[in-house]
Design a protein around this motif. Structure first.
Motif, mmCIF file in Angstrom:
data_model
loop_
_atom_site.group_PDB
_atom_site.id
_atom_site.type_symbol
_atom_site.label_atom_id
_atom_site.label_comp_id
_atom_site.label_asym_id
_atom_site.label_seq_id
_atom_site.Cartn_x
_atom_site.Cartn_y
_atom_site.Cartn_z
ATOM 1 N N UNK A 137 0.978 -1.095 -0.089
ATOM 2 C CA UNK A 137 -0.122 0.111 -0.147
ATOM 3 C C UNK A 137 0.838 1.286 -0.002
ATOM 4 N N UNK A 138 2.038 1.231 0.790
ATOM 5 C CA UNK A 138 2.950 2.417 0.715
ATOM 6 C C UNK A 138 3.596 2.752 -0.718
ATOM 7 N N UNK A 139 4.192 1.748 -1.231
ATOM 8 C CA UNK A 139 4.977 1.932 -2.423
ATOM 9 C C UNK A 139 4.122 1.649 -3.906
ATOM 10 N N UNK A 140 3.037 1.143 -3.751
ATOM 11 C CA UNK A 140 2.277 0.668 -4.645
ATOM 12 C C UNK A 140 3.331 -0.283 -5.896
ATOM 13 N N UNK A 141 3.858 -0.974 -5.165
ATOM 14 C CA UNK A 141 4.512 -2.084 -6.119
ATOM 15 C C UNK A 141 4.211 -3.352 -5.780
ATOM 16 N N UNK A 142 4.103 -4.205 -6.900
ATOM 17 C CA UNK A 142 3.591 -5.772 -6.410
ATOM 18 C C UNK A 142 4.970 -6.509 -5.909
ATOM 19 N N UNK A 143 4.617 -7.304 -4.654
ATOM 20 C CA UNK A 143 5.813 -7.937 -4.069
ATOM 21 C C UNK A 143 5.522 -9.522 -4.194
ATOM 22 N N UNK A 144 4.468 -9.873 -4.901
ATOM 23 C CA UNK A 144 3.950 -11.372 -4.752
ATOM 24 C C UNK A 144 2.979 -11.553 -5.984
ATOM 25 N N UNK A 145 3.336 -12.763 -6.611
ATOM 26 C CA UNK A 145 2.427 -13.128 -7.377
ATOM 27 C C UNK A 145 2.406 -14.658 -7.444
ATOM 28 N N UNK A 146 1.312 -15.378 -6.906
ATOM 29 C CA UNK A 146 1.147 -16.928 -6.990
ATOM 30 C C UNK A 146 -0.053 -17.403 -7.022
ATOM 31 N N UNK A 147 -0.284 -18.618 -6.522
ATOM 32 C CA UNK A 147 -1.567 -19.280 -6.579
ATOM 33 C C UNK A 147 -2.388 -18.829 -5.406
ATOM 34 N N UNK A 148 -1.804 -18.557 -4.243
ATOM 35 C CA UNK A 148 -2.161 -17.937 -3.167
ATOM 36 C C UNK A 148 -1.523 -16.638 -2.710
ATOM 37 N N UNK A 149 -2.434 -15.770 -1.907
ATOM 38 C CA UNK A 149 -1.631 -14.800 -1.546
ATOM 39 C C UNK A 149 -0.756 -14.901 -0.292
ATOM 40 N N UNK A 150 -0.113 -13.818 0.042
ATOM 41 C CA UNK A 150 1.017 -13.924 1.132
ATOM 42 C C UNK A 150 0.217 -14.148 2.657
ATOM 43 N N UNK A 151 -1.043 -13.815 2.512
ATOM 44 C CA UNK A 151 -1.595 -14.121 4.072
ATOM 45 C C UNK A 151 -2.148 -15.491 4.050
#
Length: 153
Positions: A137-151
């Motif tokens: 949310x702060x940098x507006x940059x993607x840090x993960x792409x996958x089948x499931x989210x980081x959470x």
């Protein structure tokens, strides 16, 4: 053929022709619009997938695709993606070896630190692939792409 008959026939042909034109135009539907805000992470993810797909499809020797990755992805995730691509022999953003025909981005929730979105990619045989994309949310940059989210790892 009399002058009066020709006039009526011409008027009839014109009416049919104009009527078909109006029908064709009406069946095309109302004009579409797309909107977004650069401060909105869902808009940014959709912008990235649209521009990235266009760049890969255009095959400009990777220059634009790489520039888009540099702009939209965190440096750490760019390295992670490069390792994934080397291992899987596929494009890590699209998780495929080709380019989708369409994409749809759907909000999948927001936490204090990131926004999750589901990106649905539609392929030529009308099959779909769903990816979860997480953006800070702060940098507006993607840090993960996958089948499931980081959470949900």
């Amino acid at each position: 053929m009399s002058s009066k008959t020709r006039t009526v026939l011409t008027a009839g042909v014109l009416a049919v022709a104009l009527g078909l034109g109006a029908t064709a135009q009406a069946s095309a539907g109302a004009p579409r619009s797309v909107s977004g805000r650069p401060s909105d992470n869902i808009t940014r993810i959709a912008d990235f997938y649209g521009a990235y797909s266009d760049a890969v499809l255009g095959e400009d020797r990777g220059h634009l695709g790489q520039a888009l990755r540099s702009h939209y992805l965190t440096p750490a995730f760019q390295q992670e993606l490069a390792a994934w691509e080397k291992r899987e022999h596929a494009d890590g953003v699209l998780r495929a070896q080709n380019v989708p025909l369409a994409w749809k981005v759907t909000d999948n929730g927001t936490t204090r630190t990131y926004t999750a979105a589901v990106v649905t990619l539609t392929w030529g045989n009308n099959t779909t692939t769903k990816l979860v994309v997480d953006m800070a949310r702060d940098s507006h940059r993607i840090f993960h792409i996958g089948d499931k989210g980081v959470g949900r790892k």
